[in-house]
Design an enzyme around this catalytic site. Structure first.
Site, PDB file in Angstrom:
ATOM      1  N   ARG A 153       0.848  -0.914  -0.173  1.00 56.04           N
ATOM      2  CA  ARG A 153      -0.050   0.030  -0.663  1.00 56.04           C
ATOM      3  C   ARG A 153       1.002   1.477   0.348  1.00 56.04           C
ATOM      4  NH1 ARG A 153      -3.363  -4.017  -0.873  1.00 56.04           N
ATOM      5  NH2 ARG A 153      -5.088  -3.255  -0.209  1.00 56.04           N
ATOM      6  N   SER A 222     -11.336  -0.678   2.248  1.00 60.15           N
ATOM      7  CA  SER A 222     -10.762  -1.336   4.081  1.00 60.15           C
ATOM      8  C   SER A 222      -9.690   0.749   4.588  1.00 60.15           C
ATOM      9  CB  SER A 222      -9.123  -1.211   3.844  1.00 60.15           C
ATOM     10  OG  SER A 222      -8.900  -3.052   3.235  1.00 60.15           O
ATOM     11  N   GLU A 318      -5.498   4.380   6.182  1.00 61.01           N
ATOM     12  CA  GLU A 318      -5.187   3.857   4.418  1.00 61.01           C
ATOM     13  C   GLU A 318      -6.111   4.526   3.935  1.00 61.01           C
ATOM     14  OE1 GLU A 318      -6.607   1.465   1.404  1.00 61.01           O
ATOM     15  OE2 GLU A 318      -6.051  -0.104   1.362  1.00 61.01           O
TER      16      GLU A 318
END
Ligand code: FAD
Ligand code: EPU
Length: 331
Positions: A153, A222, A318
């Site tokens: 990520r 998420s 995130e």
């Protein structure tokens, strides 16, 4: 004032002071970069938690060129194309590779930014190079895969010092030699001879069962990253929680499932105003309709504090959450 509610999938009713849609590379030379400029694709990983006092540049560059080399397909795609449409097209046209990444919302240009990943595959594996337009110096250049510094990520594009780099296109390399990647537990039910189309359809089914469709229930996927901890910290936690999921990262570190931590902490029913934890996937925060940025900040803050208190683990968002002048600092 430009309304942002339909420009981000978390759908808070906020606005931007300025907003420009980029549909042609010819426009780039005329753009004036300011430190409060935010580059936007389809807004599925960005939350505008307050009215944004800066300029939003929406990437809508379209187009695609496919070339055949001896061992691979070379696919050059403009940043404003839709990611899932690209996956479906390539799988249907006999160029497999992206099937595990089906149904991830958003644009092609945002895919390298957080190195999108799902079901055992990260896009970094297939990126040959990324075309960038520097909005400050008004010049174009290309970054090789290694120069993009891809991680979980993460990539160079997330660094604040490169916020003036606008991705215009991505070059992918899809090797003709293909094997289904069925390593992720959710895909273990498929036979090894499954076709790319079978894998894609299964991934779509799994995702539809777990993840809320942003068109029906506003969300940004998420909300937190899965935390990476030392093997010692994991061993201590696993003594108390034998069924805790864990994923390998390196010799010294492992990745935990933040959704599992939040769920087992009993936080699935948490809701502040119209912002809540999703009932089927605790890592996803949702906006039931009339949520506000303040409610989101309060809920995310409470989850961060509780996970630290219960497990001693730090959660990090995130999603890119913006206040009135830029990214919100959580710690
Ligand atoms: P945006 O939200 O518009 O932008 C995201 C970031 O990229 C911002 O920092 C923005 O400034 C930057 N950016 C966007 N375009 C450019 C550009 N052209 N040049 C430079 N910077 C740019 N992600 C995963 O990795 N795996 C998943 O499985 C996954 N599942 C999801 C499921 C749901 C239901 C949702 C809502 C989201 C999910 N996501 C997932 C997150 C999201 O889909 C990805 O991060 C996607 O790449 C975001 O694309 P976007 O165009 O909407 O990006
Ligand atoms: N789990 C629970 N309860 C929950 C949620 C999850 O017990 O409420 C458990 C699951 O049973 C499983 C584990 O936690 O054992 C992991 O769950 P899941 O497979 O759903 O994946 P995740 O770790 O929660 C990550 C990505 C997703 C990606 C999936 C599939 C991150 C931050 N998220 O989620 O990406 O689609 O794996 O690969 O890495 C996104 O980035 O927006 C996103 C949705």
């Amino acid at each position: 004032m430009f309304a942002l509610q339909k420009r981000h999938t978390f759908a808070l009713p906020t606005s931007a002071k300025e907003l420009i849609e980029i549909t042609d590379t010819e426009q780039l030379g005329e753009l004036r970069y300011t430190p409060d400029t935010w580059i936007l694709g389809e807004g599925s990983n960005t939350i505008f938690a307050a009215d944004y006092a800066g300029q939003v540049l929406v990437n809508k560059l379209r187009g695609m060129v496919i070339e055949e080399a001896d061992n691979a397909w070379l696919v050059r795609v403009a940043a404003g194309e839709n990611w899932h449409d690209l996956v479906v097209k390539l799988v249907h046209d006999g160029m497999p590779g992206f099937e595990n990444l089906a149904l991830i919302p958003g644009s092609v240009g945002a895919a390298p930014v957080q190195n999108i990943g799902a079901y055992g595959v990260e896009i970094a594996t297939f990126i040959d190079s990324v075309n960038v337009y520097d909005l400050k110096q008004h010049r174009q250049f290309s970054l090789s895969n290694a120069e993009c510094e891809f991680g979980y990520r993460n990539s160079i594009f997330k660094r604040s010092e490169y916020a003036h780099w606008l991705i215009t296109a991505v070059q992918f390399r899809l090797p003709k030699e293909w094997l289904a990647n069925l390593t992720y537990p959710d895909l273990a039910v498929l036979p090894q001879q499954a076709s790319a189309r079978d894998v894609m359809e299964h991934v779509i089914q799994v995702r539809n069962a777990k993840l809320p469709n942003p068109n029906e229930l506003a969300n940004a996927g998420s909300f937190f990253k899965n935390p990476i901890v030392s093997k010692e910290q994991y061993a201590a936690l696993a003594e108390q929680h034998q069924d805790m999921p864990v994923y390998p990262v390196s010799e010294s570190h492992v990745k935990l499932a933040a959704g599992w931590l939040i769920d087992k902490a009993g936080l699935k029913a948490l809701r502040i105003g119209d912002i809540g934890v999703h009932s089927r996937q605790a890592l996803v925060l949702v906006n039931h309709g009339r949520g506000t940025g303040e409610q989101l900040r309060a809920l995310a803050g409470e989850i961060i504090r509780e996970i630290k208190r219960i497990y001693g683990v730090d959660l990090e968002p995130e999603v890119r959450v913006l206040g009135s002048s830029g990214l919100i600092a959580w710690q």
